[in-house]
Design a protein around this motif. Structure first.
Motif, mmCIF file in Angstrom:
data_model
loop_
_atom_site.group_PDB
_atom_site.id
_atom_site.type_symbol
_atom_site.label_atom_id
_atom_site.label_comp_id
_atom_site.label_asym_id
_atom_site.label_seq_id
_atom_site.Cartn_x
_atom_site.Cartn_y
_atom_site.Cartn_z
ATOM 1 N N GLN A 92 -122.518 12.605 -58.418
ATOM 2 C CA GLN A 92 -122.101 14.006 -58.510
ATOM 3 C C GLN A 92 -120.646 14.169 -58.952
ATOM 4 N N ASN A 93 -119.838 13.125 -58.846
ATOM 5 C CA ASN A 93 -118.442 13.192 -59.284
ATOM 6 C C ASN A 93 -118.239 12.674 -60.705
ATOM 7 N N LEU A 94 -119.284 12.057 -61.255
ATOM 8 C CA LEU A 94 -119.178 11.440 -62.573
ATOM 9 C C LEU A 94 -118.942 12.455 -63.683
ATOM 10 N N ASP A 95 -119.648 13.569 -63.661
ATOM 11 C CA ASP A 95 -119.465 14.596 -64.700
ATOM 12 C C ASP A 95 -118.045 15.141 -64.695
ATOM 13 N N THR A 96 -117.485 15.315 -63.509
ATOM 14 C CA THR A 96 -116.104 15.800 -63.412
ATOM 15 C C THR A 96 -115.149 14.808 -64.053
ATOM 16 N N LEU A 97 -115.346 13.517 -63.795
ATOM 17 C CA LEU A 97 -114.474 12.500 -64.379
ATOM 18 C C LEU A 97 -114.612 12.473 -65.903
ATOM 19 N N PHE A 98 -115.845 12.555 -66.403
ATOM 20 C CA PHE A 98 -116.034 12.605 -67.858
ATOM 21 C C PHE A 98 -115.335 13.822 -68.462
ATOM 22 N N ASP A 99 -115.438 14.965 -67.799
ATOM 23 C CA ASP A 99 -114.765 16.176 -68.285
ATOM 24 C C ASP A 99 -113.254 15.998 -68.304
ATOM 25 N N GLU A 100 -112.712 15.398 -67.250
ATOM 26 C CA GLU A 100 -111.264 15.161 -67.170
ATOM 27 C C GLU A 100 -110.798 14.261 -68.313
ATOM 28 N N VAL A 101 -111.523 13.176 -68.552
ATOM 29 C CA VAL A 101 -111.153 12.233 -69.611
ATOM 30 C C VAL A 101 -111.288 12.900 -70.977
ATOM 31 N N SER A 102 -112.376 13.621 -71.184
ATOM 32 C CA SER A 102 -112.601 14.295 -72.465
ATOM 33 C C SER A 102 -111.509 15.309 -72.763
ATOM 34 N N THR A 103 -111.149 16.112 -71.788
ATOM 35 C CA THR A 103 -110.085 17.105 -71.962
ATOM 36 C C THR A 103 -108.760 16.424 -72.257
ATOM 37 N N PHE A 104 -108.455 15.368 -71.529
ATOM 38 C CA PHE A 104 -107.217 14.629 -71.751
ATOM 39 C C PHE A 104 -107.158 14.090 -73.180
ATOM 40 N N ASN A 122 -106.489 16.611 -75.961
ATOM 41 C CA ASN A 122 -105.127 17.130 -75.982
ATOM 42 C C ASN A 122 -104.085 16.105 -76.413
ATOM 43 N N GLN A 123 -104.525 14.866 -76.694
ATOM 44 C CA GLN A 123 -103.589 13.825 -77.088
ATOM 45 C C GLN A 123 -103.231 13.938 -78.561
ATOM 46 N N LYS A 124 -101.954 13.804 -78.844
ATOM 47 C CA LYS A 124 -101.501 13.774 -80.225
ATOM 48 C C LYS A 124 -101.437 12.343 -80.741
ATOM 49 N N SER A 125 -101.467 11.371 -79.823
ATOM 50 C CA SER A 125 -101.409 9.969 -80.216
ATOM 51 C C SER A 125 -102.804 9.474 -80.606
ATOM 52 N N VAL A 126 -102.838 8.371 -81.295
ATOM 53 C CA VAL A 126 -104.098 7.747 -81.692
ATOM 54 C C VAL A 126 -104.799 7.149 -80.476
ATOM 55 N N SER A 127 -104.034 6.693 -79.511
ATOM 56 C CA SER A 127 -104.588 6.043 -78.335
ATOM 57 C C SER A 127 -105.287 7.051 -77.429
ATOM 58 N N LYS A 128 -106.387 6.626 -76.853
ATOM 59 C CA LYS A 128 -107.179 7.469 -75.959
ATOM 60 C C LYS A 128 -107.473 6.719 -74.668
ATOM 61 N N VAL A 129 -107.970 7.447 -73.682
ATOM 62 C CA VAL A 129 -108.484 6.858 -72.454
ATOM 63 C C VAL A 129 -109.959 6.563 -72.699
ATOM 64 N N HIS A 130 -110.391 5.352 -72.366
ATOM 65 C CA HIS A 130 -111.778 4.943 -72.571
ATOM 66 C C HIS A 130 -112.458 4.794 -71.214
ATOM 67 N N LEU A 131 -113.646 5.389 -71.089
ATOM 68 C CA LEU A 131 -114.394 5.391 -69.836
ATOM 69 C C LEU A 131 -115.776 4.831 -70.077
ATOM 70 N N ALA A 132 -116.154 3.820 -69.311
ATOM 71 C CA ALA A 132 -117.498 3.246 -69.373
ATOM 72 C C ALA A 132 -118.123 3.319 -67.997
ATOM 73 N N VAL A 133 -119.451 3.512 -67.965
ATOM 74 C CA VAL A 133 -120.185 3.636 -66.710
ATOM 75 C C VAL A 133 -121.273 2.584 -66.662
ATOM 76 N N LEU A 134 -121.346 1.876 -65.531
ATOM 77 C CA LEU A 134 -122.385 0.870 -65.309
ATOM 78 C C LEU A 134 -123.206 1.290 -64.085
ATOM 79 N N THR A 135 -124.482 1.141 -64.179
ATOM 80 C CA THR A 135 -125.359 1.439 -63.050
ATOM 81 C C THR A 135 -125.325 0.276 -62.073
#
Length: 101
Positions: A68-80, A83-96
């Protein structure tokens, strides 16, 4: 229960901690690591560093997170990332996680 792995440049460390807090992740681990990129296949004119091998100070986070907290984390990362002007991004992977103790 899911296992998330987050990687990013070191400059984003505090931002990632805020994202995890926003997703109600209370326990996590993280470590400083060296990011590596082999750019030998890229056009030298497109390569900012001018060499074939690039290392970057990075961080990797590990956390067990409730579904139930996973969607919130994906939204946070996506929004971040949007909004980045740099080429670098935050990468998020999920394992079951089938079992844990």
């Amino acid at each position: 229960m899911k296992l998330v792995i987050i990687t990013a440049i070191s400059e984003f460390e505090n931002d990632i901690k805020k994202m995890l807090k926003g997703a109600k992740v209370k326990s996590y681990s993280y470590k400083d690591v060296k990011g590596f990129r082999d750019t030998s296949d890229e056009n030298i004119g497109d390569n900012w560093f001018g060499s074939e091998i690039s290392e970057t100070d990075s961080v990797v986070f590990y956390a067990f997170i409730l579904q139930q907290n996973l969607d919130t984390l994906f939204d946070e990362v996506s929004t971040f990332n949007k909004n980045q002007k740099s080429v670098s991004k935050v990468h998020l992977a999920v394992l079951t996680v089938d079992q844990y103790n």
